[in-house]
Scaffold this active site. Sequence first.
Site, PDB file in Angstrom:
ATOM      1  N   ASP A 140       0.744  -1.270   0.410  1.00 47.50           N
ATOM      2  CA  ASP A 140      -0.006  -0.074   0.121  1.00 47.50           C
ATOM      3  C   ASP A 140       0.810   1.263   0.215  1.00 47.50           C
ATOM      4  O   ASP A 140       1.818   1.230   1.148  1.00 47.50           O
ATOM      5  CB  ASP A 140      -0.753  -0.145   1.717  1.00 47.50           C
ATOM      6  CG  ASP A 140      -1.707   1.128   1.200  1.00 47.50           C
ATOM      7  OD1 ASP A 140      -3.097   0.732   0.810  1.00 47.50           O
ATOM      8  OD2 ASP A 140      -1.131   2.321   1.628  1.00 47.50           O
ATOM      9  N   ASN A 161      -2.118  12.685  -2.998  1.00 49.46           N
ATOM     10  CA  ASN A 161      -3.010  13.703  -4.020  1.00 49.46           C
ATOM     11  C   ASN A 161      -3.613  14.015  -3.647  1.00 49.46           C
ATOM     12  O   ASN A 161      -4.447  15.633  -4.603  1.00 49.46           O
ATOM     13  CB  ASN A 161      -4.439  11.935  -3.575  1.00 49.46           C
ATOM     14  CG  ASN A 161      -4.328  11.652  -5.038  1.00 49.46           C
ATOM     15  OD1 ASN A 161      -3.438  11.589  -6.074  1.00 49.46           O
ATOM     16  ND2 ASN A 161      -5.098  10.034  -4.981  1.00 49.46           N
ATOM     17  N   HIS A 164      -4.931  14.541  -8.484  1.00 47.12           N
ATOM     18  CA  HIS A 164      -5.330  13.142  -8.912  1.00 47.12           C
ATOM     19  C   HIS A 164      -4.600  12.794 -10.220  1.00 47.12           C
ATOM     20  O   HIS A 164      -4.121  11.237 -10.346  1.00 47.12           O
ATOM     21  CB  HIS A 164      -6.806  12.810  -9.052  1.00 47.12           C
ATOM     22  CG  HIS A 164      -7.178  12.984  -8.219  1.00 47.12           C
ATOM     23  ND1 HIS A 164      -7.594  12.372  -7.248  1.00 47.12           N
ATOM     24  CD2 HIS A 164      -8.376  13.251  -7.993  1.00 47.12           C
ATOM     25  CE1 HIS A 164      -8.297  12.027  -6.334  1.00 47.12           C
ATOM     26  NE2 HIS A 164      -9.104  13.766  -5.881  1.00 47.12           N
ATOM     27  N   ASP A 196      -1.741   9.022  -9.903  1.00 46.22           N
ATOM     28  CA  ASP A 196      -2.144   8.331 -11.191  1.00 46.22           C
ATOM     29  C   ASP A 196      -0.633   7.692 -11.637  1.00 46.22           C
ATOM     30  O   ASP A 196      -0.659   6.660 -11.649  1.00 46.22           O
ATOM     31  CB  ASP A 196      -2.869   8.542 -12.345  1.00 46.22           C
ATOM     32  CG  ASP A 196      -4.779   8.699 -11.740  1.00 46.22           C
ATOM     33  OD1 ASP A 196      -5.054   8.440 -10.759  1.00 46.22           O
ATOM     34  OD2 ASP A 196      -5.721   8.766 -12.796  1.00 46.22           O
ATOM     35  N   GLU A 212      -4.394   2.362  -3.609  1.00 47.12           N
ATOM     36  CA  GLU A 212      -3.167   2.644  -3.786  1.00 47.12           C
ATOM     37  C   GLU A 212      -2.549   1.438  -3.243  1.00 47.12           C
ATOM     38  O   GLU A 212      -1.958   1.118  -2.842  1.00 47.12           O
ATOM     39  CB  GLU A 212      -2.470   3.352  -3.076  1.00 47.12           C
ATOM     40  CG  GLU A 212      -3.119   3.500  -1.967  1.00 47.12           C
ATOM     41  CD  GLU A 212      -4.699   4.204  -1.428  1.00 47.12           C
ATOM     42  OE1 GLU A 212      -4.891   4.284   0.331  1.00 47.12           O
ATOM     43  OE2 GLU A 212      -5.691   3.792  -2.260  1.00 47.12           O
ATOM     44  N   LYS A 245       5.258 -17.188  -7.120  1.00 46.51           N
ATOM     45  CA  LYS A 245       5.487 -18.437  -7.062  1.00 46.51           C
ATOM     46  C   LYS A 245       6.650 -19.495  -6.895  1.00 46.51           C
ATOM     47  O   LYS A 245       7.596 -19.862  -6.875  1.00 46.51           O
ATOM     48  CB  LYS A 245       4.998 -18.897  -8.918  1.00 46.51           C
ATOM     49  CG  LYS A 245       4.784 -20.251  -9.250  1.00 46.51           C
ATOM     50  CD  LYS A 245       4.840 -20.341 -10.876  1.00 46.51           C
ATOM     51  CE  LYS A 245       4.437 -22.182 -10.719  1.00 46.51           C
ATOM     52  NZ  LYS A 245       4.055 -22.019 -12.130  1.00 46.51           N
ATOM     53  N   ARG A 255      12.680 -11.593   1.151  1.00 43.05           N
ATOM     54  CA  ARG A 255      14.128 -10.112   0.662  1.00 43.05           C
ATOM     55  C   ARG A 255      13.569 -10.390  -0.557  1.00 43.05           C
ATOM     56  O   ARG A 255      13.678  -8.993  -0.713  1.00 43.05           O
ATOM     57  CB  ARG A 255      15.091 -11.394   0.214  1.00 43.05           C
ATOM     58  CG  ARG A 255      16.107 -11.884   0.997  1.00 43.05           C
ATOM     59  CD  ARG A 255      17.402 -12.042   1.538  1.00 43.05           C
ATOM     60  NE  ARG A 255      17.395 -13.414   0.466  1.00 43.05           N
ATOM     61  CZ  ARG A 255      17.622 -14.668   1.033  1.00 43.05           C
ATOM     62  NH1 ARG A 255      16.928 -14.827   2.066  1.00 43.05           N
ATOM     63  NH2 ARG A 255      17.173 -15.825   0.297  1.00 43.05           N
ATOM     64  N   ARG A 302      12.879  -6.396  -1.249  1.00 42.15           N
ATOM     65  CA  ARG A 302      13.816  -5.866  -1.352  1.00 42.15           C
ATOM     66  C   ARG A 302      12.010  -5.029  -3.292  1.00 42.15           C
ATOM     67  O   ARG A 302      12.777  -3.080  -3.462  1.00 42.15           O
ATOM     68  CB  ARG A 302      13.749  -6.261  -3.320  1.00 42.15           C
ATOM     69  CG  ARG A 302      14.602  -5.926  -4.499  1.00 42.15           C
ATOM     70  CD  ARG A 302      15.730  -6.969  -5.605  1.00 42.15           C
ATOM     71  NE  ARG A 302      14.578  -7.289  -6.148  1.00 42.15           N
ATOM     72  CZ  ARG A 302      14.767  -9.564  -5.818  1.00 42.15           C
ATOM     73  NH1 ARG A 302      15.244  -9.466  -4.760  1.00 42.15           N
ATOM     74  NH2 ARG A 302      14.380 -10.363  -6.473  1.00 42.15           N
TER      75      ARG A 302
END
Length: 373
Positions: free
Chosen positions: A235, A243, A248, A252, A278, A285, A295, A299
Amino acid sequence: MGDLLFFFLENMALIIALMYLGFKLKDAVFQNWTDPFRQWVIISAFIGFLTFSIMYHPFIIEEMRLDLREVPLFFISYVGGWRYGVLSAILPTGFRMYIGGPTMVHGILQSILLPIIIGTLFHNRKRKDHFTGLLNIKKMMIAFVIYEAIKSVWMYAATPVSFEVVLAMFAFAAVAVFSMAQILNGENRSVLLRKELEFYSNRDPMIQLPNIRYFKNNVRKLADEKIPMAIIMLDVDYFKVYNDTHGHQKGDAVLRSVAQILTDSVRKEDFVARYGGEEFICCIKAPQDSELAARMAERIRKNIQEFHFDGEEMQPEGILTISVGMSYTEDGASLEELIEEADQSLYQSKRQGRNRVTVFPGIMVDSKEKVLN
């Protein structure tokens, strides 16, 4: 003359019907062919069969076998080039030689070899989407008229057919090749439109990342197969402040930059998406272990912190940062459980000062990318 016109109408109907059936067969059996050799053989075999079918019941005038065999051979040579034209011509040429007759050589040269030569000369070698893109029908028809003009003069001068017959063949062949082009363009427009709709139905329109529906559909398959994975949620910190301060449009732009950094920070086999507002979500995977996944999460956080965003110096911390939460499973926990755990960890990062990574159930990750107990 009426019988001849009716015969050419039958030829046109056969061409259109087999073209239509050919596309339906492709959709049912060869939906995603990618092998160029396989495509060459299958398409050429189909065009060869189509040409043979046209030749099987000809209209005979003074021992001349009249039909519209040149139409598919010109069309495939124009679209695919000489390799397609030559392979497509093997069956029709063999059949015409087998039948024989006094006009055999003229029939092969005028209606098999010549359309391949003219079609190939006008073939666009630079295009890569010959069978999936849209044809320039105007250019194709100009090329076909050139071919038909050469063939008509040659036929009228070297064979016993009348001017009326030559003119009728010219007209019906032009309509037939135009119909083939329209069928190809119509089918390809439908495919392109369907792909475009699928693309945008699975994408966030503003930042062009996959949306959460697409993300869940793909990641849930991994969970069902009990593949180890990590779910990372992030987030943007104080995004409302940014904003309100910059507007905006710049907000964006920040989200698009975050999306790009997130995409660049993970592997090709991982999944990223916009979760909403946001917030973003990522699936790592089959990582080696939870520490490696942590890690990777760190990063991502570091890469965003080090990126210079326009006007970030006016943020409460002087830079624009993200908070991150992560969950991990090796034994096939449900996707909903993993998202809930990652969400809880994200809000723990928020509560403890932002700009940090928390691994469920509350393990903090330091800026040196080591897991702290």
